[in-house]
Design an enzyme around this catalytic site. Structure first.
Site, PDB file in Angstrom:
ATOM      1  N   ILE A  60     106.824 -18.656  44.337  1.00 22.60           N
ATOM      2  CA  ILE A  60     107.124 -19.321  43.071  1.00 22.60           C
ATOM      3  C   ILE A  60     106.376 -18.720  41.887  1.00 22.60           C
ATOM      4  O   ILE A  60     106.766 -18.906  40.734  1.00 22.60           O
ATOM      5  CB  ILE A  60     106.807 -20.835  43.194  1.00 22.60           C
ATOM      6  CG1 ILE A  60     107.480 -21.639  42.078  1.00 22.60           C
ATOM      7  CG2 ILE A  60     105.308 -21.062  43.218  1.00 22.60           C
ATOM      8  CD1 ILE A  60     108.974 -21.709  42.180  1.00 22.60           C
ATOM      9  N   TYR A  61     105.299 -17.973  42.135  1.00 26.32           N
ATOM     10  CA  TYR A  61     104.489 -17.461  41.025  1.00 26.32           C
ATOM     11  C   TYR A  61     105.289 -16.462  40.183  1.00 26.32           C
ATOM     12  O   TYR A  61     105.741 -15.427  40.685  1.00 26.32           O
ATOM     13  CB  TYR A  61     103.220 -16.784  41.529  1.00 26.32           C
ATOM     14  CG  TYR A  61     102.219 -17.706  42.203  1.00 26.32           C
ATOM     15  CD1 TYR A  61     102.275 -19.096  42.042  1.00 26.32           C
ATOM     16  CD2 TYR A  61     101.207 -17.187  42.998  1.00 26.32           C
ATOM     17  CE1 TYR A  61     101.352 -19.927  42.664  1.00 26.32           C
ATOM     18  CE2 TYR A  61     100.279 -18.018  43.620  1.00 26.32           C
ATOM     19  CZ  TYR A  61     100.359 -19.387  43.455  1.00 26.32           C
ATOM     20  OH  TYR A  61      99.446 -20.207  44.076  1.00 26.32           O
TER      21      TYR A  61
END
Length: 325
Positions: A60-61
């Site tokens: 998700i980063y």
């Protein structure tokens, strides 16, 4: 640099883990303060030079770009066998149903996407980023077991959740003979010590390695209380974490400053040394957007706090609302 086993595994990891949430395309995802690829690469190289072999990121980063940047840098700077790469799954990666969570479909899709972005055939540690109440834990644990059996991950770990949830997942894996979690990535620092009540004792009893995130409280323990940074101004999650206990937290930060000045050390080294001396912590996850962050983290490995200093650091703390899940 010192190296220790991750929990009761045979895996050797550095006492500092480089958190790679700070590295990604700023215009992608929810981290506008992240460093782009050109800016990120010197930090990854410097971490390796300092002996750090443990790198943590997540799908998700920065919308997957953190994995891409980290994967390319590690492939260029070192041998794959020399590093421990950890990533995570849970966050929403695309619109529509099945775009996130911990279903079998999501896990099987996301491990392949992560491996492609990282440019590797396997990750050393594949972690669930949060608990998924909408998916049976049996389904999640079986899917993670199959990821390990397929050779796409060497070990599996978990992140912030209630102790009862973590114990339930451990029990389900043991009951079915599936791969067991070997690590817990949870929220532990001098400003938030609620994990000492149940999760840390559980991990110690079960032989689980602990790799805390935000050990410096998003930098709040390293600078004067009124000072800000580009990240603190835009980090909405940080404001949620610290908004309710600001006055008590300020007193803790002041105590860190006092002890650091007495010992002639940067505040970051004192705060990190406290985390590393907390059982059963294996390696705090440290983010770095300046070289001093990395240097302080590496130096903190050699800092020993006296029992008296530990008491002084802990004395101003008050109970906090449960956060970070």
């Amino acid at each position: 640099m010192e190296y220790v086993k991750l929990g009761t595994t045979g895996l050797d990891v550095s006492r500092i883990c480089l958190g790679c949430m700070s590295y990604g395309v700023p215009e992608r995802g929810t981290h506008p303060w992240s460093l782009n690829e050109q800016e990120s690469r010197p930090f990854i190289r410097k971490a390796l030079e300092l002996g750090i072999n443990f790198f943590d990121t997540a799908n998700i980063y920065s919308d997957g770009t953190s994995e891409e940047i980290v994967g390319r840098a590690l492939k260029e700077f070192t041998s794959r066998d020399e590093v421990v790469i950890a990533t995570k799954v849970h966050g929403k990666m695309r619109k529509g149903p099945n775009g996130g969570g911990l279903s079998r479909k999501a896990i099987m899709s996301e491990i392949d996407h992560s491996l492609k972005r990282l440019g590797t055939d396997y990750v050393d540690l594949y972690q669930i980023h949060r608990w998924d109440p909408s998916t049976p834990v049996e389904e999640t644990m079986k899917a993670l077991h199959d990821v390990v059996k397929a050779g796409k991950a060497r070990y599996i770990g978990a992140s912030s959740m209630s102790a009862w949830q973590f114990l339930k997942a451990l029990h389900v894996a043991e009951r079915h003979g599936w791969t067991r979690f070997v690590s817990m990535q949870n929220y532990v620092n001098l400003l938030y010590r609620e994990e000492e009540r149940e999760m840390l004792p559980l991990c110690e009893a079960e032989g689980i390695g602990v790799i805390p995130w935000s050990p410096l409280a998003r930098g709040r323990l390293t600078r004067d209380w009124q000072d800000t940074s580009a990240r603190s101004e835009s980090d909405q999650f940080a404001k949620l974490l610290y908004s309710q206990t600001e006055e008590a937290d300020r007193l803790v930060a002041l105590r860190v400053k006092e002890i650091a000045e007495e010992q002639g050390l940067p505040r970051a080294q004192v705060a990190l040394a406290w985390v590393m001396q907390k059982k059963p912590v294996t390696a705090p996850i440290v983010g770095a957007t300046s070289m001093s962050h990395l240097e302080d983290a590496a130096a903190a490995v050699s800092v020993t706090l006296s029992p008296e200093d530990v008491l002084r650091l802990e004395e101003p703390y008050i109970p906090h609302p449960v956060m970070g899940f």
